[in-house]
Design an enzyme around this catalytic site. Structure first.
Site, short mmCIF file in Angstrom:
data_model
loop_
_atom_site.label_atom_id
_atom_site.label_comp_id
_atom_site.label_asym_id
_atom_site.label_seq_id
_atom_site.Cartn_x
_atom_site.Cartn_y
_atom_site.Cartn_z
N HIS A 37 0.84 -1.20 0.00
CA HIS A 37 0.00 0.00 0.00
C HIS A 37 0.87 1.24 0.00
CE1 HIS A 37 -3.62 -2.25 0.94
NE2 HIS A 37 -3.08 -2.75 2.03
N GLY A 39 1.72 4.73 1.16
CA GLY A 39 1.35 5.34 2.44
C GLY A 39 1.70 4.48 3.63
N SER A 196 -0.90 -1.40 27.11
CA SER A 196 -1.53 -0.09 27.28
C SER A 196 -0.68 1.05 26.73
CB SER A 196 -1.82 0.18 28.76
OG SER A 196 -0.63 0.48 29.47
N HIS A 460 -7.27 34.83 24.40
CA HIS A 460 -8.31 34.45 25.37
C HIS A 460 -9.68 34.55 24.70
CE1 HIS A 460 -10.52 34.24 29.17
NE2 HIS A 460 -11.26 35.25 28.71
#
Length: 481
Positions: A37, A39, A196, A460
C-alpha cells in the site's frame, strides 16, 4: 527507462514517501519500492484510519451527553459499525491516493513488488507476496515492477509490524492485532486489550465509546508507561470513569480459545491468576522492525534488537546504505520517520547545516479520551538525571474555554531546569492536547526561556492559555488558580 537511480527508497510509509519527495526536490533521480500500500501502515492501518474511528467515537460520546449542553436528541444515538469502518477506510483511501499523486507530481518512479538487497547499491524486485486486496487501493497505473535496479544511495524504510508473544500469537479471528481491530465485521460485547501503549489505549478508548466492555492488562505499574507518572495516573482515572477496567502489574500468561470467545489467564504480581472471558483479545504489545528478507545479513548490515543500527544521519555501517523510521528503532512514530528521512536525504545531497535529530524533542501523542501528549523529560527522568527542577501545573477546571467546551478534566504540566530556566519537559492530558503540545515543542527547539514564555501573549479564551499558566505556576506567579 533506465533502471539506474541516484536514490532508491524501500517502503512508502510517511518516512519513505516524504524522503522521496525531498529527494526529487533536491534534483536526485528517485524511485520508491512498495509491496502493498502506498502510504504504508500509517495511512492505511495506523495513524490516519484510527483517528477516523476515534472521531466517530468522540461524536457518539458528545451525542450521549447532549443533555448537558442543553440539547435534546430524539431517540438513542447508536453506532453502525459497518458505516463507521467504511468512513475510516474512505479517509485512508483518500490519503493513499494523494501519495500516488505526489509521486507523479514530483516525478518519483514507483516500483511495485518486494525488494531484496544484492549489493549496497543494487536491489532485485520480485512479485509481491502481499497483493493489494482492497478495491480503494489499486496498484497505480504505469508503475514499474520486477527487475534489477541500482542506485548510488539506497534507503531502507520498511517500517514495523505488530509484535507477537509466544503462545498468544494473533490468529485474525479471536486474537486481533490493529489490522483486525480497525476493521471489525461485528461489534464485540467484550474485549481484553493486552498492552496499554498508544495503540492499546486508543483501541480500548474507541471500543469503550462503542459500548464494549473493555479490560486492559498492562505489565508495567502504569498505563502508557512512557508518559509522566502523574499524567498517566490522571488519564487512568478518567478512563476508569468511562467504564474501562484496567489491571496493571499483570500479564496475560495464557489464552484459551473457545468457539467464539477467548479466556485470558491474567497473572498479577502476587502470583494470583484471574480468568477473564471475552469475545475477542487485542494484542497491542508493541511492534518490531521489518528487517527480514531484505538481504541485510549477506551485506553485513548491523542490527540490534530487531532494528537497523544507524548514525545521526541514517547511515548504516555499509557505505551507500541507509535506514529511517520504525525499522531504524524507537521512537516508532510517523513524524519521527518523516523528519529522519529529510535529514538523511539532505545529508546525502550535501545540503549545508544539516544536523542530527534530537530525539528528546520529538513529541508523543495518544488520541484516547482524554488525549495525552508530551515532549521531553518526565519528572521522574529529570530527577534521575540529577536535575534540580521547577514543576508547574494548571488544571483544565480553571480554564474558561475548557469549561465552556464541557471539557474541564485535564492538566498541563511543565518541567524547568531550575538553574538555567530551560524547559526540559511538557506533559498534558485532556481535550485537544495533541494539538497544543507543538507550542512547547517549538519553544524547546528555539531554546525559549521561562521569562520569554511568561511574556508571550496567549489569546483568550483558549485552551492554550493553560500552557502559560503552567509556566507561571512553576515560578510562583500563576494568575488564574
Amino acid at each position: 527507462m533506465s533502471n539506474a537511480y541516484d536514490v532508491i527508497i524501500i517502503g512508502s510509509g510517511p518516512g519513505g514517501y516524504v524522503t522521496a519527495i525531498r529527494s526529487a526536490q533536491l534534483g536526485l533521480k528517485t524511485a520508491i519500492v512498495e509491496r502493498e500500500h502506498l502510504g504504508g501502515i500509517c495511512l492505511n492501518w495506523g495513524c490516519i484510519p484510527t483517528k477516523a474511528l476515534l472521531r466517530s467515537a468522540e461524536i457518539l460520546d458528545h451525542a450521549n451527553h447532549a443533555k448537558s449542553f442543553g440539547l435534546t436528541l430524539e431517540g438513542k444515538m447508536t453506532a453502525d459499525v459497518k458505516e463507521v469502518v467504511a468512513r475510516s477506510r474512505g479517509v485512508s483511501a483518500r490519503l493513499t491516493g494523494g501519495v500516488a499523486f505526489l509521486m507523479k507530481k514530483n516525478k518519483v518512479d514507483v516500483i511495485w513488488g518486494e525488494a531484496k538487497l544484492t549489493k549496497a547499491n543494487e536491489i532485485v524486485v520480485s512479485k509481491s507476496s502481499k497483493p493489494v486486496v482492497e478495491p480503494q487501493n489499486p496498484v497505480p497505473k504505469g508503475v514499474l515492477g520486477e527487475g534489477t535496479y541500482s542506485a548510488k544511495h539506497i534507503i531502507v524504510a520498511t517500517g514495523a509490524r505488530p509484535r507477537a508473544l509466544p503462545g498468544i500469537e494473533p490468529d485474525g479471528k479471536l486474537i486481533w492485532t490493529y489490522f483486525e481491530a480497525m476493521k471489525p465485521d461485528f461489534m464485540p460485547k467484550s474485549l481484553v486489550v493486552m498492552g496499554s501503549g498508544a495503540i492499546g489505549i486508543e483501541f480500548a478508548s474507541f471500543y469503550r465509546s462503542m459500548g464494549v466492555d473493555v479490560t486492559v492488562v498492562e505489565v508495567m505499574s502504569q498505563i502508557m508507561p512512557v508518559e509522566d507518572a502523574e499524567i498517566s495516573a490522571f488519564a487512568r482515572k478518567q478512563l476508569e470513569k468511562r467504564g474501562l477496567k484496567i489491571i496493571t502489574e499483570a500479564k496475560v500468561a495464557k489464552v484459551e480459545k473457545g468457539a467464539n470467545s477467548i479466556t485470558a489467564h491474567v497473572e498479577t504480581k502476587d502470583g494470583k491468576v484471574n480468568q477473564i472471558t471475552a469475545d475477542r483479545l487485542i494484542s497491542a504489545v508493541g511492534v518490531q522492525g521489518n528487517i527480514e528478507n531484505l538481504g541485510l545479513e549477506a551485506l553485513g548490515v548491523k542490527t540490534d534488537r530487531g532494528c537497523i543500527v544507524i548514525d545521526g544521519y541514517g547511515k548504516t555501517n555499509v557505505p551507500g546504505l541507509y535506514a529511517i523510521g520504525d525499522v531504524a528503532g524507537p521512537p516508532m512514530l510517523a513524524h519521527k520517520a518523516e523528519h529522519e528521512g529529510v535529514i538523511c536525504i539532505e545529508k546525502i545531497a550535501g545540503v549545508p547545516g544539516v544536523h542530527p535529530m534530537e530525539k528528546s524533542k520529538i513529541p508523543g501523542c495518544t488520541y484516547c479520551n482524554p488525549q495525552v501528549a508530551s515532549v521531553g523529560l518526565t519528572e521522574a527522568k529529570a530527577k534521575a538525571e540529577g536535575r534540580d527542577i521547577r514543576v508547574g501545573r494548571f488544571s483544565f477546571g480553571a480554564n474558561g474555554k475548557a469549561i465552556a467546551l464541557g471539557e474541564d478534566q485535564g492538566m498541563v504540566k511543565v518541567i524547568f531546569d531550575k538553574k538555567s530556566g530551560e524547559l526540559i519537559g511538557a506533559h498534558m492530558v485532556g481535550a485537544e492536547v495533541t494539538e497544543l503540545i507543538q507550542g512547547f515543542v517549538v519553544a524547546m527547539n528555539l531554546e525559549t526561556t521561562e521569562e520569554e514564555l511568561m511574556h508571550t501573549i496567549f489569546p483568550h479564551p483558549t485552551l492554550s492559555e493553560m500552557m502559560k499558566e503552567a509556566v507561571l505556576d512553576a515560578y510562583g506567579k500563576v494568575l488564574n488558580a
